[in-house]
Design a protein around this motif. Structure first.
Motif, PDB file in Angstrom:
ATOM      1  N   GLU A  31       7.751   0.348  -0.550  1.00 49.73           N
ATOM      2  CA  GLU A  31       6.311   0.171  -0.329  1.00 49.73           C
ATOM      3  C   GLU A  31       5.661  -0.759  -1.344  1.00 49.73           C
ATOM      4  O   GLU A  31       4.765  -1.531  -1.004  1.00 49.73           O
ATOM      5  N   ASP A  32       6.104  -0.677  -2.586  1.00 47.05           N
ATOM      6  CA  ASP A  32       5.489  -1.484  -3.639  1.00 47.05           C
ATOM      7  C   ASP A  32       6.046  -2.906  -3.706  1.00 47.05           C
ATOM      8  O   ASP A  32       5.689  -3.678  -4.591  1.00 47.05           O
ATOM      9  N   GLY A  33       6.929  -3.251  -2.770  1.00 45.02           N
ATOM     10  CA  GLY A  33       7.457  -4.609  -2.711  1.00 45.02           C
ATOM     11  C   GLY A  33       8.768  -4.805  -3.458  1.00 45.02           C
ATOM     12  O   GLY A  33       9.395  -5.846  -3.335  1.00 45.02           O
ATOM     13  N   THR A  34       9.182  -3.808  -4.240  1.00 46.97           N
ATOM     14  CA  THR A  34      10.465  -3.932  -4.932  1.00 46.97           C
ATOM     15  C   THR A  34      11.615  -3.794  -3.937  1.00 46.97           C
ATOM     16  O   THR A  34      11.460  -3.204  -2.869  1.00 46.97           O
ATOM     17  N   MET A  53      16.123  10.428  -6.396  1.00 51.78           N
ATOM     18  CA  MET A  53      16.721   9.091  -6.423  1.00 51.78           C
ATOM     19  C   MET A  53      16.170   8.229  -5.282  1.00 51.78           C
ATOM     20  O   MET A  53      16.818   7.300  -4.838  1.00 51.78           O
ATOM     21  N   TYR A  54      14.998   8.564  -4.742  1.00 48.95           N
ATOM     22  CA  TYR A  54      14.427   7.881  -3.588  1.00 48.95           C
ATOM     23  C   TYR A  54      14.513   6.362  -3.755  1.00 48.95           C
ATOM     24  O   TYR A  54      14.244   5.869  -4.839  1.00 48.95           O
ATOM     25  N   PRO A  55      14.949   5.605  -2.754  1.00 49.66           N
ATOM     26  CA  PRO A  55      15.117   5.964  -1.352  1.00 49.66           C
ATOM     27  C   PRO A  55      16.474   6.554  -1.000  1.00 49.66           C
ATOM     28  O   PRO A  55      16.724   6.888   0.150  1.00 49.66           O
TER      29      PRO A  55
END
Length: 74
Positions: A31-34, A53-55
Motif C-alpha cells: 500500500e505504501d508503494g514499497t 511478517m506481512y505480506p
C-alpha cells in the motif's frame, strides 16, 4: 525481476481459512508503494493481516480460528 510474460500463467491457490499460495518468484507492491520480492518456488500471502511478517503468512490466522464447543457446554 525477470519478464515471465511468455511463460505459463502464475498459479494462485485461494483457501477459505488461510493464505493465498502463489507460485514464485513474486514481486509485491504494498500500500505504501514499497516493493517486496521472493524468489521461492511458492509463497504464502497473508489475507487476514495478523501476520507479523506481512505480506508473508506466518500462520497467525490459526491462533484465531474459533473452536466448536461440546454440546454439553452450550
Amino acid at each position: 525481476m525477470p519478464d515471465t510474460s511468455a511463460e505459463r500463467p502464475r498459479r494462485i491457490v485461494a483457501r477459505r481459512e488461510g493464505p493465498l499460495l502463489v507460485e514464485g518468484p513474486v514481486e509485491i507492491e504494498l500500500e505504501d508503494g514499497t516493493t517486496v520480492t521472493s524468489d521461492r518456488f511458492c509463497v504464502a500471502l497473508c489475507t487476514c493481516r495478523r501476520s507479523r511478517m506481512y505480506p508473508w503468512c506466518d500462520t497467525s490466522h490459526r491462533k484465531h480460528t474459533p473452536t466448536a464447543r461440546p454440546a454439553s457446554d452450550r
